[in-house]
Design a protein around this motif. Structure first.
Motif, mmCIF file in Angstrom:
data_model
loop_
_atom_site.group_PDB
_atom_site.id
_atom_site.type_symbol
_atom_site.label_atom_id
_atom_site.label_comp_id
_atom_site.label_asym_id
_atom_site.label_seq_id
_atom_site.Cartn_x
_atom_site.Cartn_y
_atom_site.Cartn_z
ATOM 1 N N LEU A 196 16.870 1.721 46.973
ATOM 2 C CA LEU A 196 18.299 2.040 46.997
ATOM 3 C C LEU A 196 18.955 1.823 45.634
ATOM 4 N N GLN A 219 16.893 9.992 41.822
ATOM 5 C CA GLN A 219 18.000 10.323 42.713
ATOM 6 C C GLN A 219 19.314 10.031 42.027
ATOM 7 N N HIS A 221 23.116 8.844 41.181
ATOM 8 C CA HIS A 221 23.961 7.691 41.527
ATOM 9 C C HIS A 221 25.375 8.192 41.736
ATOM 10 N N ARG A 223 24.313 5.983 45.021
ATOM 11 C CA ARG A 223 23.624 6.306 46.276
ATOM 12 C C ARG A 223 24.355 5.633 47.442
ATOM 13 N N PHE A 227 21.407 7.782 52.113
ATOM 14 C CA PHE A 227 20.148 8.025 51.409
ATOM 15 C C PHE A 227 19.002 7.221 52.027
#
Lengths: 248, 267
Positions: A196, A219, A221, A223, A227
């Motif tokens: 995470l 991924q 930000h 998050r 997610f």
């Protein structure tokens, strides 16, 4: 140039080797996790980076400068929050500035000016023991940030919190990180937490501890909790489990 | 307010009742004639002697108090310095700590006459004796406190580049305050007793001198009066230490309710 670079660090206590040829890097503004089971030497590695422990071989570089075994260069937040019971919250947070020789009044004012950002407003004059667990973590984190904004080492900062508090602290933490862009190296044994929060994850395994794998969490930000229930999230988790198993 | 009152009756009430019962029992025994009056005066007689001799007692008390306080201040300072250097150098700790323990096994009554021989009949030997009995609890308390300082907290300070003196002043000293005050409370009680004992063995004024005089005059009621006075003086000093402790460590006396209130406020 890397903000922080650890190059081939090995440590042993007596005949027992704790770390073997550990190398890693941290770029500016990056959040990198060090994931591993207990006993894999994570905290020992942090003690080396913080300059508290001299490695048998290997070096630590901060912005290209050799800081091996020189304490006082990077911020270090230990596993316990270590707020001092005999100080108010503001004095606890101002501690790193006071140790640097900043006059008390000025240090306090500087500390208090960040209280809003860290969600601590209203707690300035309370004693440390009057804070709840989550608030103590925030205060400890602000203290860490005030020491140096170059690199922060966080050793399982949220492990003492209960699951629900931990979730809200994660969300809060991701928001704060958006603002302060602290380059952070983060120890955890919680896979969900690592996925995470991190940009990259190093998996530390074995005895002696070695870094055999690195996982990039590509991924955007910030998050959200959503997610954490996606297919992708699970795939990252599976990958980590494979790495951990290999290391055993 | 009512809760405060309740607290007092709950904490001090039973003890006060016991003391009252003892006094009543004592008075009854004295009045019954089971024990001859010259051996055991009644509480009322003691009180009478106390009031009658108050002026004399007061002047002697001032002398004893002066010796006790002076000795206590020097004793605490010496205790602090000892604890500080023994904490800083492990070798010194190992070399000197057993010696300190041995020093406390020597009976006070045995040293007092020697001190009188060496330093004369004035205040010096008394103050020295008080120093000898008060430095020890302070040294032991502080040392224990210094050594019990959280190692992780020391690591945190070191990681912040703190120097040794900073770790001592900003971490070890405040961490050791609870143990320091435990030691100080004992030292305060010892200081009065120490001063009185040294006065027994030579001197011209002080409660101990008064004691030896009324003893040779077989004035038992005055003997009891001075015993109570010494006891009260010790209690007073200990209470003062308690007040100081509360002032220095307010964070230890936060009411539990207050804590809960804050948690509610947060959520």
């Amino acid at each position: 140039m890397e903000r922080l670079e650890i190059s081939k660090v090995s440590v042993s206590f007596g005949t027992r080797q704790i770390l073997q040829d550990v190398s890693l890097t941290l770029k500016e503004g990056e959040l990198v996790s060090l994931l591993g089971i207990s006993g894999s030497g994570k905290t020992t590695l942090f003690n080396v980076i913080a300059g508290l422990l001299k490695p048998d071989t290997g070096s630590v570089y901060l912005d290209g400068e050799d800081i091996t075994a020189i304490p006082g260069q990077v911020s270090y937040m230990l596993q316990k929050d270590l707020l001092l019971p005999f100080h108010t919250v503001e004095d606890n947070v101002a501690l790193p500035l006071i140790l640097k020789g900043v006059p008390k009044k000025k240090a306090r004012a500087e500390a208090v000016s960040h209280f809003r950002e860290f969600g601590l407003e209203g707690t300035e004059k309370l004693w440390a023991n009057q804070l709840s667990g989550g608030m103590r973590q925030r205060a400890a984190l602000l203290r860490t940030y005030l020491f140096s904004s170059r690199v922060a080492l966080l050793d399982e900062p949220f492990s003492a919190l209960d699951a629900l508090t931990k979730r809200s602290v994660h969300q809060w933490y991701l928001q704060v990180m958006e603002q302060i862009k602290l380059s952070t190296l983060f120890i955890t044994h919680d896979m969900d937490e690592a996925i995470l929060l991190s940009d990259r994850i190093y998996v530390l395994t074995g005895q002696p501890g070695q870094i055999l794998h690195e996982l990039v969490i590509d991924q955007p930000h910030p998050r959200t909790e959503a997610f954490a229930v996606t297919e992708q999230f699970l795939n990252y988790k599976k990958q980590i489990l494979v790495y951990l198993k290999e290391g055993q | 307010m009512t809760r405060k009152l309740q607290n007092i009756t709950q904490s001090k009430g039973p003890a006060a009742l016991t003391i009252l019962l003892l006094l009543v029992g004592w008075q009854l025994v004295a009045m019954s004639g089971l024990v001859p009056g010259y051996l055991l005066p009644s509480p009322v007689q003691v009180l009478h002697a106390f009031c009658q001799d108050w002026n004399t007692l007061w002047s002697h008390l001032l002398v004893t108090l002066q010796e006790a306080l002076l000795g206590l201040v020097v004793g605490v300072s010496v205790g602090f310095v000892f604890a500080m250097v023994m904490d800083a150098w492990e070798g010194l700790y190992r070399a000197c700590y057993p010696l300190l323990i041995i020093s406390q096994t020597i009976p006070t009554v045995a040293i007092a006459p020697l001190l009188v021989l060496w330093f004369g009949y004035d205040m010096t030997p008394k103050v020295i004796l008080v120093v000898l009995v008060t430095f020890f609890p302070v040294t032991v308390g502080l040392l224990e406190g210094f050594r019990a300082t959280d190692r992780d907290a020391v690591a945190l300070f070191r990681s912040m580049g703190a120097k040794r003196w900073q770790i001592f002043c900003y971490l070890k000293v405040p961490s050791a305050l609870p143990q320091f005050f435990s030691g100080l409370r004992i030292a305060a009680a010892y200081s009065v007793v120490g001063a009185v004992i040294s006065e027994w063995l030579g001197g011209f004024s002080g409660l101990g001198v008064y004691m030896t005089r009324v003893k040779s005059a077989f004035a038992f009621e005055k003997m009891f009066a001075v015993i109570f006075l010494i006891s009260a003086l010790s209690l007073l000093l200990m209470a003062l230490v308690g007040l100081w402790e509360k002032k220095m460590m307010p964070y230890r006396y936060i009411q539990k309710d207050e804590k809960k209130e804050i948690e509610k406020h947060e959520s």
